[in-house]
Write an enzyme that holds these catalytic residues in place. Structure first.
Site, short mmCIF file in Angstrom:
data_model
loop_
_atom_site.label_atom_id
_atom_site.label_comp_id
_atom_site.label_asym_id
_atom_site.label_seq_id
_atom_site.Cartn_x
_atom_site.Cartn_y
_atom_site.Cartn_z
N THR A 38 0.73 -1.25 0.00
CA THR A 38 0.00 0.00 0.00
C THR A 38 0.76 1.31 0.00
O THR A 38 1.72 1.49 0.73
CB THR A 38 -0.98 0.04 1.18
OG1 THR A 38 -1.85 -1.05 1.08
CG2 THR A 38 -1.82 1.28 1.18
N ASP A 54 -3.36 3.19 -4.01
CA ASP A 54 -3.06 2.27 -5.09
C ASP A 54 -4.02 1.08 -4.98
O ASP A 54 -4.91 1.08 -4.14
CB ASP A 54 -1.60 1.80 -5.02
CG ASP A 54 -1.35 0.86 -3.86
OD1 ASP A 54 -1.56 1.27 -2.71
OD2 ASP A 54 -0.96 -0.29 -4.09
N ARG A 56 -2.99 -2.54 -5.23
CA ARG A 56 -2.33 -3.85 -5.14
C ARG A 56 -2.50 -4.42 -3.74
O ARG A 56 -2.26 -3.74 -2.74
CB ARG A 56 -0.85 -3.73 -5.47
CG ARG A 56 -0.05 -5.01 -5.20
CD ARG A 56 1.41 -4.87 -5.57
NE ARG A 56 1.60 -4.80 -7.02
CZ ARG A 56 2.77 -4.72 -7.61
NH1 ARG A 56 3.88 -4.65 -6.88
NH2 ARG A 56 2.86 -4.68 -8.92
N LYS A 70 -9.18 0.26 -1.75
CA LYS A 70 -8.64 0.60 -0.43
C LYS A 70 -9.26 1.87 0.17
O LYS A 70 -8.91 2.24 1.28
CB LYS A 70 -7.12 0.77 -0.52
CG LYS A 70 -6.40 -0.46 -1.03
CD LYS A 70 -4.92 -0.24 -1.08
CE LYS A 70 -4.22 -1.43 -1.72
NZ LYS A 70 -2.76 -1.25 -1.78
N GLY A 84 -2.17 -2.01 5.47
CA GLY A 84 -1.90 -3.05 6.46
C GLY A 84 -2.59 -4.35 6.07
O GLY A 84 -2.71 -4.67 4.90
N SER A 166 3.57 1.26 2.97
CA SER A 166 4.96 0.94 2.64
C SER A 166 5.54 1.91 1.60
O SER A 166 6.75 2.07 1.53
CB SER A 166 5.06 -0.50 2.12
OG SER A 166 4.18 -0.70 1.03
N ASP A 203 7.97 1.31 -4.74
CA ASP A 203 7.72 0.38 -3.63
C ASP A 203 7.13 -0.90 -4.21
O ASP A 203 6.14 -0.86 -4.94
CB ASP A 203 6.75 1.02 -2.63
CG ASP A 203 6.25 0.02 -1.60
OD1 ASP A 203 7.09 -0.71 -1.04
OD2 ASP A 203 5.04 -0.04 -1.36
N SER A 206 3.39 -1.75 -3.46
CA SER A 206 2.35 -0.94 -4.09
C SER A 206 2.40 -1.15 -5.60
O SER A 206 3.48 -1.40 -6.16
CB SER A 206 2.55 0.55 -3.77
OG SER A 206 2.65 0.76 -2.39
#
Length: 282
Positions: A38, A54, A56, A70, A84, A166, A203, A206
């Site tokens: 995330t 995002d 994923r 999300k 999380g 992240s 990242d 994500s």
């Protein structure tokens, strides 16, 4: 002699911890929880709030979902982005959404963002971080636009622009460089998309697309897949092989038909049996 209490305490039950450690030592891995990995962000603009995320969801090194959602509904004028553990963010926001509706019906007033923030932080603090939900809460109420971050242990921040997850460092770098007060709607949306894109491309947790939500005093607009930076393109070559290229080494055909014998068992004979089986209508 004292005996163990038959009443279970509140909160999580860790009685299986010894069993799980025993299994892990013998090479049996525990199942992994699905995490959102995330990048989630939010920022203020002239007329309200823009939230972004995002899409994923990861399960260890595996991408479990390429296009998950999300940005969760709390009330008509409040939304909450979750990072999380996917199940924790989903059910925590659903619970608070239900409680906010009950609160609105009880008070007869439009719920405030700080009320949702207080409910969320008290719940997360009660579970001492075992609920893995890092949240960005935003909305517009009678006091104006409000933007909060809520950490899994219950601590909160109130800032004009926030990032979590992240990919939050990459997204914060974009905000620190380009955010300014009283931005226009289009400018704020572009900034949020750029911040999420920075998380997506810097990242590994994500990825995929960008979702956004624009909240003003009069309207809430959910923009699903507003930017798709990772669309699959047509391959340069076509890998098609003619039939029979790979030889069949062995062929086995098994019949899946099951033979079934049916034996009829009669309940009785004669007039008495027929009378006994008749329905009692008295």
């Amino acid at each position: 002699m004292a005996t163990a209490s038959v009443y279970k305490g509140a909160g999580f039950d860790f009685t299986n911890e010894v069993r799980n450690t025993f299994l892990t030592e013998r090479g049996i891995p525990l199942p992994k929880a699905t995490s959102t990995g995330t990048t989630i962000v939010g920022c203020l603009f002239k007329d309200g709030i823009v939230l972004g995320a995002d899409t994923r969801a990861t399960e260890g090194p595996i991408v479990a979902d390429k296009n998950c959602e999300k940005i969760h509904y709390i009330t008509d004028n409040i939304r909450c982005c979750g990072a999380g553990t996917a199940a924790d963010t989903e059910f925590t926001t659903a619970l608070i959404s239900s409680n906010m509706e009950l609160h609105a019906l009880s008070t007869g007033r439009k719920p405030r963002v700080v009320t949702a923030m207080t409910m969320l932080k008290q719940m997360l603090f009660r579970y001492q971080g075992h609920i893995g939900a890092a949240l960005v809460l935003g909305g517009v109420d009678a006091t104006g636009p409000q933007l909060f971050t809520i950490h899994p242990h219950g601590s909160t921040d109130k800032l004009p622009y926030v990032t979590m997850g992240s990919g939050s460092l990459a997204a914060m770098a974009v905000f620190e460089a380009k955010w300014r007060p009283n931005m226009e709607r289009a400018e704020a949306l572009d900034l949020v998309c750029a911040a999420i894109s920075a998380g997506i491309f810097n990242d590994l947790g994500s990825g995929s697309n960008v979702d956004a939500c624009i909240i003003t005093a009069s309207h809430t607009e959910m923009l699903r897949n507003v930017v798709k930076p990772n669309e699959r393109v047509q391959k340069e070559r076509s890998y098609q092989f003619r039939r029979g290229t790979t030889a069949i080494k062995k062929e086995e055909i098994r019949s899946l038909i099951v033979d079934e014998d049916i034996t009829t068992i009669l309940g009785g004979h004669g007039r008495g049996a027929a009378e006994g089986e008749a329905m009692d209508t008295s």
